[in-house]
Every structure is written in structure tokens, then in C-alpha cells.
Design a protein around this motif. Structure first.
Motif, mmCIF file in Angstrom:
data_model
loop_
_atom_site.group_PDB
_atom_site.id
_atom_site.type_symbol
_atom_site.label_atom_id
_atom_site.label_comp_id
_atom_site.label_asym_id
_atom_site.label_seq_id
_atom_site.Cartn_x
_atom_site.Cartn_y
_atom_site.Cartn_z
ATOM 1 N N ALA A 85 10.157 -6.388 8.979
ATOM 2 C CA ALA A 85 9.889 -5.649 7.568
ATOM 3 C C ALA A 85 8.880 -4.471 7.945
ATOM 4 N N CYS B 288 9.852 -0.870 7.468
ATOM 5 C CA CYS B 288 8.736 0.115 6.765
ATOM 6 C C CYS B 288 8.227 1.248 7.358
ATOM 7 N N VAL C 4 10.800 4.009 7.717
ATOM 8 C CA VAL C 4 10.953 4.579 6.693
ATOM 9 C C VAL C 4 9.799 5.721 6.311
ATOM 10 N N LEU C 5 8.516 5.323 6.796
ATOM 11 C CA LEU C 5 7.297 6.272 6.299
ATOM 12 C C LEU C 5 7.522 7.157 7.170
ATOM 13 N N ALA D 63 9.008 6.364 -0.876
ATOM 14 C CA ALA D 63 8.366 5.263 0.303
ATOM 15 C C ALA D 63 7.867 3.953 -0.355
ATOM 16 N N CYS E 285 9.762 0.524 0.327
ATOM 17 C CA CYS E 285 8.964 -0.659 1.077
ATOM 18 C C CYS E 285 8.211 -1.429 0.282
ATOM 19 N N ALA F 248 8.551 -5.428 0.725
ATOM 20 C CA ALA F 248 7.848 -6.029 1.687
ATOM 21 C C ALA F 248 6.281 -5.754 1.726
ATOM 22 N N ALA F 249 5.945 -5.462 0.301
ATOM 23 C CA ALA F 249 4.490 -5.374 0.212
ATOM 24 C C ALA F 249 3.534 -6.580 -0.083
ATOM 25 N N PRO G 41 2.681 -4.834 6.410
ATOM 26 C CA PRO G 41 3.346 -3.929 5.408
ATOM 27 C C PRO G 41 2.703 -3.583 4.178
ATOM 28 N N ILE H 236 1.985 0.585 4.012
ATOM 29 C CA ILE H 236 2.399 1.140 2.887
ATOM 30 C C ILE H 236 1.293 2.039 2.155
#
Length: 101
Positions: free
Chosen positions: A3, A7, A10-11, A55, A59, A62-63, A68, A72
Motif C-alpha cells: 500500500a 500510494c 500514485v503521488l 490522490a 490512496c 490505505a489511509a 501511507p 498521503i
């Protein structure tokens, strides 16, 4: 750890596409503002807010995990600061999504 790596990817992609996406949105808004891209502002701030929301949406699942979560929110905070800077400047100049001439 999957995860966290997902993330981070993605970021990274969000930060990489931000300049091009903001110009693209500016050129699309240019159809509504007849003065040209250089004659109005605020489009960059709107793009950054959209990328931050994307974003966070991608994500956000997964917070719940500590790593993550920090990754994030640190990136979303930085994106929000960039957006706030552009939006404040455009509001101060009085050309937020409208021609300044």
C-alpha cells in the motif's frame, strides 16, 4: 508495504502530471475566457485541487495504515499550499477566471 509503494507511485504520477494537466485545463477554460491563457489566472489552483482530491481518493483506502497516512496527507498538504498560493494571487490581482484587461 504494498500500500505504501502503491500510494507513493500514485503521488509521484500526480506530481508529474500536474504541470501538463494545469496547462491543459487552462487551454480548455480559454474557450470560456476570450482573452487567452495569459490574460486570466486561477486555473492552476483549480487543477492542483483536483489532483489533490484524486490522490486522496485513490490512496484514501490505505489511509488507515501509519506510513501511507503520513505520505498521503503530506503530499495533499503540499498540493493544497500550491493551490492556495495560486488562488490567492489570482484573487488579489482580480483576474480569477476572468480577463484582466
Amino acid at each position: 508495504h504494498f500500500a505504501l509503494h502503491a500510494c507513493a507511485a500514485v503521488l509521484c504520477i500526480c506530481w508529474a502530471v500536474y504541470p501538463g494537466a494545469s496547462r491543459l485545463l487552462g487551454f480548455l477554460i480559454e474557450y470560456a475566457c476570450p482573452c487567452g491563457l495569459i490574460g486570466f489566472s486561477g486555473w492552476e489552483g483549480l487543477t492542483v485541487l483536483a489532483i489533490a482530491a484524486l490522490a486522496l481518493g485513490l490512496c484514501g483506502g490505505a489511509a488507515g495504515r501509519k506510513g501511507p497516512f503520513r505520505l498521503i496527507w503530506a503530499n495533499v498538504l503540499l498540493l493544497a499550499l500550491v493551490a492556495a498560493n495560486d488562488l490567492a494571487r489570482s484573487l488579489r490581482q482580480g483576474d480569477f477566471l476572468r480577463c484582466n484587461s
